[in-house]
Design an enzyme around this catalytic site. Structure first.
Site, short mmCIF file in Angstrom:
data_model
loop_
_atom_site.label_atom_id
_atom_site.label_comp_id
_atom_site.label_asym_id
_atom_site.label_seq_id
_atom_site.Cartn_x
_atom_site.Cartn_y
_atom_site.Cartn_z
CG HIS A 44 -4.94 -36.32 15.36
ND1 HIS A 44 -5.16 -37.55 15.91
CD2 HIS A 44 -5.96 -36.09 14.49
CE1 HIS A 44 -6.26 -38.08 15.36
NE2 HIS A 44 -6.75 -37.20 14.50
N GLY B 197 -4.76 -1.96 5.06
CA GLY B 197 -4.00 -3.12 4.56
C GLY B 197 -4.72 -4.43 4.79
NE ARG B 198 -6.53 -3.93 10.90
CZ ARG B 198 -5.85 -2.80 11.06
NH1 ARG B 198 -4.69 -2.64 10.47
NH2 ARG B 198 -6.33 -1.82 11.81
CE LYS C 81 -3.47 2.44 2.67
NZ LYS C 81 -4.40 2.45 3.79
CE LYS D 140 5.71 -1.16 10.12
NZ LYS D 140 4.75 -0.47 9.27
CD GLU E 197 9.20 -6.27 7.15
OE1 GLU E 197 8.91 -5.15 6.66
OE2 GLU E 197 9.05 -6.54 8.35
CD GLU F 193 -1.87 -4.58 11.39
OE1 GLU F 193 -2.46 -4.30 10.32
OE2 GLU F 193 -0.68 -4.92 11.42
O1 F6P Z 1 3.14 -3.12 9.75
C1 F6P Z 1 1.77 -3.29 9.61
C2 F6P Z 1 1.31 -2.95 8.25
O2 F6P Z 1 1.23 -1.57 8.09
C3 F6P Z 1 -0.02 -3.61 7.95
O3 F6P Z 1 -1.09 -2.90 8.44
C4 F6P Z 1 0.03 -3.74 6.47
O4 F6P Z 1 -0.90 -4.69 6.01
C5 F6P Z 1 1.46 -4.16 6.27
O5 F6P Z 1 2.18 -3.44 7.24
C6 F6P Z 1 2.02 -3.94 4.91
O6 F6P Z 1 1.99 -2.60 4.53
P1 F6P Z 1 2.19 -2.17 3.02
O7 F6P Z 1 1.09 -2.79 2.23
O8 F6P Z 1 2.12 -0.67 3.02
O9 F6P Z 1 3.53 -2.67 2.57
#
Ligand code: F6P
Length: 538
Positions: free
Chosen positions: A386, A269-270, A208, A497, A214, A355
């Site tokens: 199990h 995002g979620r 987003k 972060k 990452e 979240e």
């Molecule tokens: O660190 C949490 C978060 O902001 C989530 O809410 C989001 O889904 C994820 O990181 C990834 O964010 P982005 O889509 O901006 O890379």
């Protein structure tokens, strides 16, 4: 007049008193006293059927919970969400994921503009791109067709896509290979690309913000992997597309602006899996199935907005969650899909629920004063039986369970699906009623009285999957309204972060190692890591 705190509300106080009366009542007694309980404490919405009779509630509990929802203004907040009000107050924006699945022609205004035409325009571009990959018209840099699609993202930009892909695998193109990379651990990308031919591989970079450490790190590493093969920057345009609200950031990465699929800041995002973030799903299952999924989401949206409170699935599930969490002391919810295709659904729900509602202050910044989001976790049945079900049946903690299943089998006929369902039904029985105890063998004793909700749908289709996801989205929202928290922000993830950025700089190779000024534990761990990293390389 000062707004009442949650624990000051009349319905809350009545629930506290009510809990003292019924809190210890056993499900065995509740069923014995009411022969029709299992037929009465059910509700239907779109194609989903909810049996909540095996929760430790009475009609009075449900009436008081409904009263609580009215006192907390749930109906008004639902309308505020659907009409694009700025309900994400700490980030001052709307939470309009319902617009992502609104049919063409519906009007939903945000920031003075009808957003539905924008959503439909992106969907049309996604459909044309997905079809070009599926048909083989999309060619890689050396003219070959794409056979591997790797989604790079994290959080909502990964959990949604991978959950959808797994859930809809039955409907997906089997000659295309899909991979999902999220972790900054280089092993994730290395394993996802191992043995793949860069000339046949397309990366969908989902972020987003297009700022997430990452995702950008993995995207750069994937770019290097691609260019090590092609040795020509122009290849990036044929092997990378992006989904983001940050077109400038994406363009800086070198992705062709024509291959950026946008969405909007009013999609959290979620809550984004049905936006362009679901592009990998559309490539896997095609436009028709993707649109059927959106229609499923929309069917549940309509149910949530218009169904009477007593029959409203997301509202009922939210009220049961509040009852279990705040009045029965439930600290965790096990999500148990008796559908192997939903194996990633619990992980997806962890972000959606925790979240969203893992918060300690109200929208006004005051302490909430009661427990908020329980911990969500789970595994598909029958595997979990199990492993951790022992604790569900005989442990000292009270865990609420959501069991999810489909009545029709997708794969070849046979009686295996009956076995699966028999296990689900047996578990709900065992959890509710336990076993008759033998004082001589207490280790065999299953006390029962464990709350479960069972969600049934006729068949796992894109349409019912959309309904199921929207059911949980809206249940989470209602829980947040009752606790008076902002379910759409996530400030808690920021601190880690920021601290990681500082430590990254301290781990970089230096002639003279920088002076560390953390606490003694962190300093010590950093030194040990530096030391052992060097030893390994030597
Ligand atoms: O660190 C949490 C978060 O902001 C989530 O809410 C989001 O889904 C994820 O990181 C990834 O964010 P982005 O889509 O901006 O890379």
């Amino acid at each position: 007049m000062r707004q009442l705190r949650l624990i000051e509300r009349p319905a809350w106080k009545a629930l506290v008193a009510h809990q003292r009366r019924v809190g210890r009542c056993h499900l065995r007694e509740m069923f014995a006293a009411d022969a029709l309980r299992g037929e009465r404490m059910v509700a239907e919405g779109a194609d989903l059927y909810l049996d909540y009779s095996k929760n430790r509630v009475t009609d009075e509990t449900m009436a008081l919970l409904q009263q609580l929802a009215r006192e907390c203004g749930v109906a008004g907040r639902i309308e505020a969400m659907f009409s694009g009000e700025s309900i994400n107050s700490t980030e001052q924006r709307a939470a309009l994921h319902v617009a992502l699945r609104a049919p063409p022609g519906e009007r939903i205004v945000s920031g003075g503009a009808d957003v539905v035409p924008q959503v439909q325009a992106v969907l049309a571009r996604m459909a044309s791109f997905a079809e070009s990959v599926r048909s083989g018209a999309w060619r890689g840099h050396d003219g070959r067709t794409i056979r591997n699609i790797i989604n790079i993202g994290i959080g909502g930009s990964d959990l949604g896509p991978v959950m959808l892909y797994e859930a809809l695998r039955h409907y997906s193109r089997r000659d295309l290979h899909f991979g999902f990379v999220s972790n900054v651990d280089p092993a994730d990308l290395a394993e996802a690309t191992r043995g793949l031919d860069p000339g046949e591989t397309l990366f969908i970079v989902c972020s987003k913000t297009f700022k997430t450490l990452e995702t950008l790190t993995n995207a750069q590493a994937a770019r290097a992997w691609c260019l090590a093969h092609f040795r020509d920057e122009a290849a990036v345009k044929r092997h990378f597309v992006a989904v983001s609200t940050n077109a400038q950031g994406v363009a800086r990465f070198g992705i062709d602006p024509a291959n950026i699929f946008g969405f909007w800041d009013w999609v959290g995002g979620r809550y984004s899996t049905d936006s362009a973030i679901g592009l990998s799903t559309m490539v896997a299952v095609g436009e028709e199935h993707f649109r059927a999924m959106l229609a499923g989401f929309h069917a549940m949206d309509q149910h949530f907005r218009h169904a009477p409170a007593q029959h409203n699935l997301p509202l009922l599930m939210a009220l049961l969650a509040v009852w279990n969490t705040n009045f029965l002391g439930v600290e965790s919810v096990a999500v148990l899909p008796y559908a192997h295709y939903l194996k990633r659904f619990p992980a997806y729900l962890q972000q959606l629920t925790m979240e969203s509602n893992g918060k300690h202050v109200t929208r006004a910044g005051a302490p909430v004063g009661v427990a908020t989001a329980p911990i969500y976790w789970g595994e598909p049945g029958t595997n979990g039986q199990h492993s951790f079900y022992q604790l569900l049946h005989q442990g000292t903690r009270l865990v609420a369970c959501d069991l999810i299943a489909f009545c029709q089998q997708l794969d070849p006929p046979g009686d295996q699906h009956d076995m699966l369902m028999a296990n689900l039904l047996a578990q709900t029985e065992a959890l509710a009623f336990g076993s008759v105890s033998d004082p001589q063998q207490p280790w065999r004793d299953c006390a029962g009285n464990r709350p479960t909700s069972t969600i049934l749908a006729p068949r796992l289709t894109p349409h019912t999957l959309g309904q199921l996801i929207a059911l949980y989205e809206h249940s989470v929202f209602v829980q947040g309204v009752i606790w008076d928290i902002d379910s759409f922000d996530q400030w808690g993830v920021e601190l880690g972060k920021v601290l990681a950025q500082r430590i990254i700089a301290e781990l970089a190779p230096h002639e003279a190692a920088p002076v560390l000024s953390h606490d003694s534990s962190t300093n010590n761990l950093i030194r040990r890591y530096r030391e052992q990293r060097t030893q390994r390389q030597a």
